[in-house]
Design a protein around this motif. Structure first.
Motif, PDB file in Angstrom:
ATOM      1  N   GLU A 167      -7.700  -5.546  -1.458  1.00  0.00           N
ATOM      2  CA  GLU A 167      -7.892  -4.601   0.176  1.00  0.00           C
ATOM      3  C   GLU A 167      -9.313  -5.196   0.967  1.00  0.00           C
ATOM      4  OE1 GLU A 167      -7.203  -2.087   2.633  1.00  0.00           O
ATOM      5  OE2 GLU A 167      -6.157  -2.403   1.217  1.00  0.00           O
ATOM      6  N   ASP A 168      -9.945  -5.293   0.010  1.00  0.00           N
ATOM      7  CA  ASP A 168     -10.695  -6.223   1.179  1.00  0.00           C
ATOM      8  C   ASP A 168     -10.220  -7.867   1.908  1.00  0.00           C
ATOM      9  OD1 ASP A 168     -12.574  -5.142   0.300  1.00  0.00           O
ATOM     10  OD2 ASP A 168     -13.747  -6.425  -0.748  1.00  0.00           O
ATOM     11  N   TYR A 225       1.254  -0.499  -2.458  1.00  0.00           N
ATOM     12  CA  TYR A 225       1.914  -1.387  -1.669  1.00  0.00           C
ATOM     13  C   TYR A 225       3.150  -2.095  -1.754  1.00  0.00           C
ATOM     14  CZ  TYR A 225      -2.937  -2.803  -1.233  1.00  0.00           C
ATOM     15  OH  TYR A 225      -4.104  -3.171  -1.260  1.00  0.00           O
ATOM     16  N   PRO A 235      -7.030  -4.570  -6.693  1.00  0.00           N
ATOM     17  CA  PRO A 235      -6.750  -3.679  -5.773  1.00  0.00           C
ATOM     18  C   PRO A 235      -7.604  -3.877  -5.057  1.00  0.00           C
ATOM     19  CG  PRO A 235      -5.960  -2.809  -7.722  1.00  0.00           C
ATOM     20  CD  PRO A 235      -6.543  -3.390  -8.692  1.00  0.00           C
ATOM     21  N   LYS A 236      -9.287  -3.670  -5.309  1.00  0.00           N
ATOM     22  CA  LYS A 236      -9.869  -3.838  -4.831  1.00  0.00           C
ATOM     23  C   LYS A 236     -10.365  -5.411  -3.946  1.00  0.00           C
ATOM     24  CE  LYS A 236     -13.417  -1.042  -7.118  1.00  0.00           C
ATOM     25  NZ  LYS A 236     -14.269  -1.454  -8.366  1.00  0.00           N
ATOM     26  N   SER A 275       2.850   0.133   5.139  1.00  0.00           N
ATOM     27  CA  SER A 275       2.491   0.012   3.881  1.00  0.00           C
ATOM     28  C   SER A 275       2.100  -1.917   3.452  1.00  0.00           C
ATOM     29  CB  SER A 275       2.715   0.048   2.343  1.00  0.00           C
ATOM     30  OG  SER A 275       3.577  -0.459   1.994  1.00  0.00           O
ATOM     31  N   LEU A 311      -7.052  -7.649   3.092  1.00  0.00           N
ATOM     32  CA  LEU A 311      -6.485  -7.532   4.238  1.00  0.00           C
ATOM     33  C   LEU A 311      -6.881  -6.809   5.138  1.00  0.00           C
ATOM     34  CD1 LEU A 311      -3.026  -5.876   1.900  1.00  0.00           C
ATOM     35  CD2 LEU A 311      -3.086  -7.733   3.110  1.00  0.00           C
ATOM     36  N   SER A 312      -7.765  -6.038   4.938  1.00  0.00           N
ATOM     37  CA  SER A 312      -9.350  -5.408   5.821  1.00  0.00           C
ATOM     38  C   SER A 312      -9.251  -6.702   7.058  1.00  0.00           C
ATOM     39  CB  SER A 312      -9.966  -4.587   5.478  1.00  0.00           C
ATOM     40  OG  SER A 312     -10.860  -5.106   4.353  1.00  0.00           O
ATOM     41  N   HIS A 344      -0.556   1.743  -5.521  1.00  0.00           N
ATOM     42  CA  HIS A 344      -1.950   1.767  -4.055  1.00  0.00           C
ATOM     43  C   HIS A 344      -1.484   1.617  -3.326  1.00  0.00           C
ATOM     44  CE1 HIS A 344      -5.890   1.301  -6.456  1.00  0.00           C
ATOM     45  NE2 HIS A 344      -5.284   0.814  -7.430  1.00  0.00           N
TER      46      HIS A 344
END
Ligand code: MN
Length: 136
Positions: free
Chosen positions: A117-118, A27, A113-114, A2, A120-121, A25
């Motif tokens: 996540e965006d 992390y 969180p969105k 994570s 990080l990806s 989530h």
């Protein structure tokens, strides 16, 4: 594994909300409650992403971010600003200091969180140093 996120926030209630949201989530979370500690924890722990409050004791989030950006190991680390002030020019100053994104407080616990996540990806997508593409 994570992602490790450093949350920098001096308000205990805000800190609690952010930590609870991100914990759900999956992390791994690191905490700092002032600018000086933020700098120290960032350098010793090398988090994958930093959530940075702007108004902080000892050193504000803008200054912490400027200092981190001067270090090669933090050139690419996503840093997201959190600010209670929607002042005109605030966002611009933040972007100049080196933030990747800017969220206003109170934190939207569904959006946060969105955004993370965006970020990080996107970062994983550009991090292609270990895998070379072969053509033909
Ligand atoms: Mn604050």
């Amino acid at each position: 594994m994570s992602a490790r996120i450093l949350v920098v926030e001096d308000n205990p209630m805000n800190m609690k909300v952010v930590l609870m949201t991100l914990k759900r989530h999956g992390y791994t979370l690191l905490e700092a409650v002032d600018g000086k500690e933020a700098l120290e924890v960032a350098i010793s722990e090398r988090p994958d992403l930093i959530l940075m409050d702007i108004q902080l004791p000892k050193m504000d989030g803008l200054e912490v971010t400027r200092r981190l950006r001067q270090m090669p190991e933090f050139e690419q680390t996503p840093i997201i600003a959190l600010s209670a002030y929607a002042m005109k020019g605030d966002r611009e100053r933040g972007m100049e200091a080196g933030f990747d994104d800017y969220l206003s407080k109170p934190v939207n616990t569904r959006e946060l969180p969105k955004v993370i996540e965006d970020m990080l990806s996107k970062r994983r997508g550009t991090d292609s140093g270990t895998e070379e593409e072969h053509h033909g």
